[in-house]
Design a protein around this motif. Structure first.
Motif, short mmCIF file in Angstrom:
data_model
loop_
_atom_site.label_atom_id
_atom_site.label_comp_id
_atom_site.label_asym_id
_atom_site.label_seq_id
_atom_site.Cartn_x
_atom_site.Cartn_y
_atom_site.Cartn_z
N ALA A 49 10.52 2.94 6.20
CA ALA A 49 10.07 1.93 5.24
C ALA A 49 8.76 2.35 4.58
O ALA A 49 8.59 2.19 3.36
CB ALA A 49 9.89 0.58 5.95
N ARG A 50 7.84 2.90 5.36
CA ARG A 50 6.58 3.39 4.78
C ARG A 50 6.83 4.50 3.78
O ARG A 50 6.24 4.54 2.70
CB ARG A 50 5.64 3.87 5.89
N ALA A 51 7.73 5.42 4.13
CA ALA A 51 8.04 6.53 3.23
C ALA A 51 8.67 6.03 1.94
O ALA A 51 8.35 6.51 0.85
CB ALA A 51 8.97 7.52 3.94
N ALA A 52 9.59 5.05 2.05
CA ALA A 52 10.26 4.53 0.86
C ALA A 52 9.28 3.86 -0.08
O ALA A 52 9.30 4.09 -1.31
CB ALA A 52 11.36 3.55 1.28
N ILE A 53 8.40 3.02 0.44
CA ILE A 53 7.42 2.33 -0.40
C ILE A 53 6.47 3.35 -1.04
O ILE A 53 6.06 3.19 -2.20
CB ILE A 53 6.63 1.30 0.43
N ALA A 54 6.13 4.40 -0.31
CA ALA A 54 5.20 5.41 -0.83
C ALA A 54 5.77 6.18 -2.01
O ALA A 54 5.01 6.79 -2.78
CB ALA A 54 4.79 6.38 0.28
N THR A 55 7.08 6.16 -2.20
CA THR A 55 7.65 6.85 -3.37
C THR A 55 7.26 6.15 -4.66
O THR A 55 7.25 6.78 -5.73
CB THR A 55 9.19 6.90 -3.30
N GLU A 86 1.33 -3.27 6.41
CA GLU A 86 1.22 -1.83 6.16
C GLU A 86 1.85 -1.46 4.83
O GLU A 86 1.28 -0.70 4.03
CB GLU A 86 1.90 -1.04 7.28
N LEU A 87 3.04 -1.99 4.57
CA LEU A 87 3.76 -1.63 3.36
C LEU A 87 3.06 -2.13 2.12
O LEU A 87 2.99 -1.44 1.09
CB LEU A 87 5.19 -2.18 3.44
#
Length: 276
Positions: A219-225, A261-262
């Motif tokens: 989820a963190r990686a997806a939002i960071a895109t 976090e997100l």
């Protein structure tokens, strides 16, 4: 006027679709919905409640499917009235769409049914938002045709595309995050499903397994895109007791911390882009 995800989620870092995998009872669903709403309102994240009245694609025929269309919609209507939250549920047959649209603001096409034209068009004809789960067998580029089926249907509303992982050999899924910006070109919003992406399909004893320990990581990686508009996260107060997707549901107690976090990641990205 039909519900609009764009208007609902305007100015927010992202919107949230959350709830249990399947309707067990009104009491459990209401408890989850009230908690999701409270957390989302505190964090200023627009939230949509999700629960399925029928899980028609269970691994085994003996697995629990849900209360069915009539009872399921009664429960969703009651939760909507008590919480004021928008509702989302799956549809599996064209004849279900009009009835589900009387209660739900978003009609969801399951991944295994994403290429079923009659079903997609029937959902689109209701004028409700249509959320299409990208099949585990499809490329990001192929979702263009899924979205076009909605947009080419008279009276249709917005269309969302949800990434939920692609088949990676037998009994495993992988998420190619290059697909987010590609899919975004074809729809009104891209959703990342952080829980179904971690299924291990048909890997258990007549059931699907999962790896919930990686929900936060992906989820963190997806939002960071920067290319994801919404998050889909199934939650349950006691995931191990859920009659469906028990191994990949996020514990309800972990939802607030993850969303904090997100939101921080998305806000930091937004500020960095403004400064560049």
């Amino acid at each position: 006027m039909s519900f609009s995800v764009k208007k609902f989620a305007a100015e927010a870092p992202f919107f949230l679709i959350a709830g249990p995998c399947v309707i067990e009872s009104e009491d459990i669903c209401l408890y989850i919905a009230q908690n999701v709403k409270a957390i989302a309102e505190e964090l200023k994240i627009p939230a949509i409640f999700k629960a399925s009245f029928d899980k028609a694609n269970r691994t085994a025929g003996s697995s629990y499917r849900g209360p069915g269309l009539t009872k399921g919609l009664e429960i969703l209507a009651s939760i909507k009235a008590k919480t004021g939250m928008p509702m989302l549920s799956d549809v599996h047959e064209p004849q279900q769409c009009a009835e589900v649209a009387r209660v739900c603001d978003i009609l969801q096409i399951p991944a295994f049914l994403c290429r079923q034209t009659d079903l997609t068009e029937a959902a689109a004809m209701t004028g409700r938002v249509v959320n299409i789960k990208k099949g585990q067998f499809l490329s990001p580029w192929a979702t263009r045709h899924l979205a076009e089926k909605v947009r080419n249907t008279a009276g249709s509303g917005e269309v969302l595309l949800t990434e939920r992982g692609a088949s990676f050999g037998y009994g495993n899924l992988v998420v190619d995050m290059r697909g987010f910006p590609i899919m975004r070109e074809y729809c009104d919003g891209v959703v990342y499903d952080a829980t179904h992406s971690l299924q291990l399909p048909s890997s258990g004893a007549a059931k699907t397994g999962g790896q919930r320990e990686f929900i936060a990581t992906l989820a963190r990686a997806a939002i960071a895109t920067g290319d994801v508009d919404g998050l889909f996260i199934e939650v349950h107060p006691e995931p191990e007791t859920s009659p469906s997707d028990a191994d990949n549901i996020l514990p309800l107690d972990d939802l607030k911390g993850l969303l904090c976090e997100l939101a921080a990641i998305k806000n930091a990205l937004t500020e960095a882009r403004k400064a560049s």
